[in-house]
Design an enzyme around this catalytic site. Sequence first.
Site, PDB file in Angstrom:
ATOM      1  N   GLN A 235      -0.162   9.831  -7.360  1.00  0.00           N
ATOM      2  CA  GLN A 235       0.729   9.223  -6.361  1.00  0.00           C
ATOM      3  C   GLN A 235       0.834   7.705  -6.486  1.00  0.00           C
ATOM      4  O   GLN A 235       1.725   7.087  -5.916  1.00  0.00           O
ATOM      5  CB  GLN A 235       0.227   9.549  -4.941  1.00  0.00           C
ATOM      6  CG  GLN A 235       0.329  11.017  -4.600  1.00  0.00           C
ATOM      7  CD  GLN A 235      -0.610  11.398  -3.466  1.00  0.00           C
ATOM      8  OE1 GLN A 235      -0.204  11.483  -2.320  1.00  0.00           O
ATOM      9  NE2 GLN A 235      -1.870  11.637  -3.772  1.00  0.00           N
ATOM     10  N   ARG A 236      -0.109   7.110  -7.196  1.00  0.00           N
ATOM     11  CA  ARG A 236      -0.071   5.645  -7.314  1.00  0.00           C
ATOM     12  C   ARG A 236       0.444   5.190  -8.674  1.00  0.00           C
ATOM     13  O   ARG A 236       0.636   3.994  -8.890  1.00  0.00           O
ATOM     14  CB  ARG A 236      -1.494   5.068  -7.127  1.00  0.00           C
ATOM     15  CG  ARG A 236      -2.041   5.208  -5.747  1.00  0.00           C
ATOM     16  CD  ARG A 236      -2.851   4.008  -5.322  1.00  0.00           C
ATOM     17  NE  ARG A 236      -3.820   3.545  -6.267  1.00  0.00           N
ATOM     18  CZ  ARG A 236      -5.159   3.592  -6.093  1.00  0.00           C
ATOM     19  NH1 ARG A 236      -5.649   4.125  -4.992  1.00  0.00           N
ATOM     20  NH2 ARG A 236      -5.962   3.106  -6.993  1.00  0.00           N
TER      21      ARG A 236
ATOM     22  N   ARG B  91      -4.158  28.762  -2.974  1.00  0.00           N
ATOM     23  CA  ARG B  91      -4.510  27.834  -4.052  1.00  0.00           C
ATOM     24  C   ARG B  91      -4.317  26.411  -3.525  1.00  0.00           C
ATOM     25  O   ARG B  91      -3.478  26.188  -2.663  1.00  0.00           O
ATOM     26  CB  ARG B  91      -3.590  28.010  -5.270  1.00  0.00           C
ATOM     27  CG  ARG B  91      -3.768  29.321  -6.007  1.00  0.00           C
ATOM     28  CD  ARG B  91      -5.073  29.344  -6.803  1.00  0.00           C
ATOM     29  NE  ARG B  91      -5.143  30.516  -7.645  1.00  0.00           N
ATOM     30  CZ  ARG B  91      -5.633  31.687  -7.269  1.00  0.00           C
ATOM     31  NH1 ARG B  91      -6.078  31.849  -6.028  1.00  0.00           N
ATOM     32  NH2 ARG B  91      -5.674  32.702  -8.114  1.00  0.00           N
TER      33      ARG B  91
ATOM     34  N   HIS C 287      -4.514  10.305  -7.669  1.00  0.00           N
ATOM     35  CA  HIS C 287      -3.973   9.029  -8.134  1.00  0.00           C
ATOM     36  C   HIS C 287      -2.624   9.137  -8.833  1.00  0.00           C
ATOM     37  O   HIS C 287      -2.005   8.102  -9.121  1.00  0.00           O
ATOM     38  CB  HIS C 287      -4.996   8.329  -9.026  1.00  0.00           C
ATOM     39  CG  HIS C 287      -6.181   7.858  -8.234  1.00  0.00           C
ATOM     40  ND1 HIS C 287      -7.203   8.702  -7.877  1.00  0.00           N
ATOM     41  CD2 HIS C 287      -6.471   6.659  -7.695  1.00  0.00           C
ATOM     42  CE1 HIS C 287      -8.087   8.024  -7.163  1.00  0.00           C
ATOM     43  NE2 HIS C 287      -7.672   6.793  -7.032  1.00  0.00           N
TER      44      HIS C 287
ATOM     45  N   GLY D 196      -3.293   8.666   1.688  1.00  0.00           N
ATOM     46  CA  GLY D 196      -2.825   8.030   2.928  1.00  0.00           C
ATOM     47  C   GLY D 196      -3.947   7.461   3.770  1.00  0.00           C
ATOM     48  O   GLY D 196      -3.702   6.902   4.833  1.00  0.00           O
ATOM     49  N   ARG D 197      -5.177   7.682   3.316  1.00  0.00           N
ATOM     50  CA  ARG D 197      -6.365   7.245   4.044  1.00  0.00           C
ATOM     51  C   ARG D 197      -6.327   7.793   5.486  1.00  0.00           C
ATOM     52  O   ARG D 197      -6.149   8.972   5.635  1.00  0.00           O
ATOM     53  CB  ARG D 197      -6.440   5.719   4.023  1.00  0.00           C
ATOM     54  CG  ARG D 197      -7.830   5.222   4.298  1.00  0.00           C
ATOM     55  CD  ARG D 197      -8.062   3.856   3.785  1.00  0.00           C
ATOM     56  NE  ARG D 197      -8.816   3.878   2.550  1.00  0.00           N
ATOM     57  CZ  ARG D 197      -8.963   2.860   1.744  1.00  0.00           C
ATOM     58  NH1 ARG D 197      -8.374   1.733   1.993  1.00  0.00           N
ATOM     59  NH2 ARG D 197      -9.703   2.974   0.677  1.00  0.00           N
TER      60      ARG D 197
ATOM     61  N   ASP E   1      -0.041   3.762   1.375  1.00  0.00           N
ATOM     62  CA  ASP E   1      -0.364   4.434   2.638  1.00  0.00           C
ATOM     63  C   ASP E   1       0.596   4.064   3.779  1.00  0.00           C
ATOM     64  O   ASP E   1       0.653   4.764   4.794  1.00  0.00           O
ATOM     65  CB  ASP E   1      -1.790   4.087   3.076  1.00  0.00           C
ATOM     66  CG  ASP E   1      -2.828   4.435   2.030  1.00  0.00           C
ATOM     67  OD1 ASP E   1      -2.547   5.324   1.200  1.00  0.00           O
ATOM     68  OD2 ASP E   1      -3.917   3.822   2.041  1.00  0.00           O
TER      69      ASP E   1
ATOM     70  N   GLU F 198      -5.329  13.466   3.111  1.00  0.00           N
ATOM     71  CA  GLU F 198      -6.754  13.419   2.745  1.00  0.00           C
ATOM     72  C   GLU F 198      -7.651  13.048   3.932  1.00  0.00           C
ATOM     73  O   GLU F 198      -8.816  13.429   3.979  1.00  0.00           O
ATOM     74  CB  GLU F 198      -6.976  12.414   1.608  1.00  0.00           C
ATOM     75  CG  GLU F 198      -6.575  10.986   1.988  1.00  0.00           C
ATOM     76  CD  GLU F 198      -6.796   9.963   0.890  1.00  0.00           C
ATOM     77  OE1 GLU F 198      -7.257  10.325  -0.204  1.00  0.00           O
ATOM     78  OE2 GLU F 198      -6.490   8.772   1.142  1.00  0.00           O
TER      79      GLU F 198
ATOM     80  N   THR G 159       0.852  -1.200   0.000  1.00  0.00           N
ATOM     81  CA  THR G 159       0.000   0.000   0.000  1.00  0.00           C
ATOM     82  C   THR G 159       0.881   1.240   0.000  1.00  0.00           C
ATOM     83  O   THR G 159       1.894   1.288   0.700  1.00  0.00           O
ATOM     84  CB  THR G 159      -0.969   0.082   1.202  1.00  0.00           C
ATOM     85  OG1 THR G 159      -1.524   1.405   1.237  1.00  0.00           O
ATOM     86  CG2 THR G 159      -0.319  -0.175   2.545  1.00  0.00           C
TER      87      THR G 159
END
Length: 342
Positions: free
Chosen positions: A274-275, A266, A272, A170-171, A127, A222, A125
Amino acid sequence: MRIGLLTGGGDCPGLNAVIRAVVRKGINSYGHEFVGFRYGWAGVLSAEAIELTNQSTSGILHRGGTILGTSRTNVFKEENGLERVQASLEKLRLDALIPIGGEDTLGVAGRLSEGGVAVVGVPKTIDNDLAGTDFTFGFQTAVQIATDAIDRLHTTAESHNRVIVVEVMGRHAGWIAAYSGLAGGADVVLVPERPFDIDEVCDRLRRRHAQGRNFSIVVVAEGATPKDGGLLSEFESTDAFGHVRLGGIAIQLEREIEARTGFEARMTILGHVQRGGTPLAYDRVLGSRFGVEAIDAVSEGDFGKMVALRGTEVIRVPLAEALAAPKLLDPKLFETAAVFFG
Ligand code: F6P
């Protein structure tokens, strides 16, 4: 032995390195045969699998994503889920499964293991929130992508005298935010483990600007939450594991910061990005080490385990231990990042 592989949950740089390592060592050292299920547990339920050979898994080490496809399918939410998994394993004459995934995918693996299925899990993950292992593969690549973005946002923030709010994934854990914030020189980092006070955030920005700095970078996870409220997400939907879709806290922070401080603000949501893309060397190496250890464990009949990194060693831990609770951000790491705030 005949062994099934699957990749479940969000995709992650380094998945293909694991697949390649399992297959390469499994065939060359043990003479095993492999199938790869398509789209995570969905492919296991429907017995949709492809043969994996040295040939079909060569040339994939540097590729992001997963050659098998993935999904967020919860076997235990499906009718007769366990029976269908067992039927697939029988149909394809499989002796063991290697699920590569995060807490959801490995959570299913843990329950299947309790039900008698021979499994060895591999922790994946971006995360980095899986217990039992110091790092999951994919995390370092996500941190580097976020850091590169922060570097770029720094120059435009400085040119325009702006506050830029960067939202990272990172959930419910602040690993990506703290690492990328530290590496990118963020002035404020907001993580889920420490609910924030918007007044304090604005005070810090005002103090910094009063000292002659005319721009600031705020990194927000997030899943960060304000002290006096719950999750701020733009979405209401949940996935098959009951997780609410996160994203959008930066929109509200941008608005609040500008309204309260008068500084032009801003926001950027990295999402995504990041993935995606090429895994860093670190994640290719960690994924390869995990894959080799996983096939050794299967070959020894050491089931119900997850391979893990402890310090510099790759070891095996009971799946149940890894799944007991998520691994939240180390408070000491946050304190270190905080030395550079404001
Ligand atoms: O678990 C990895 C992750 O990227 C989280 O950081 C994020 O909240 C979630 O997956 C997004 O999931 P999806 O790709 O299903 O939108």
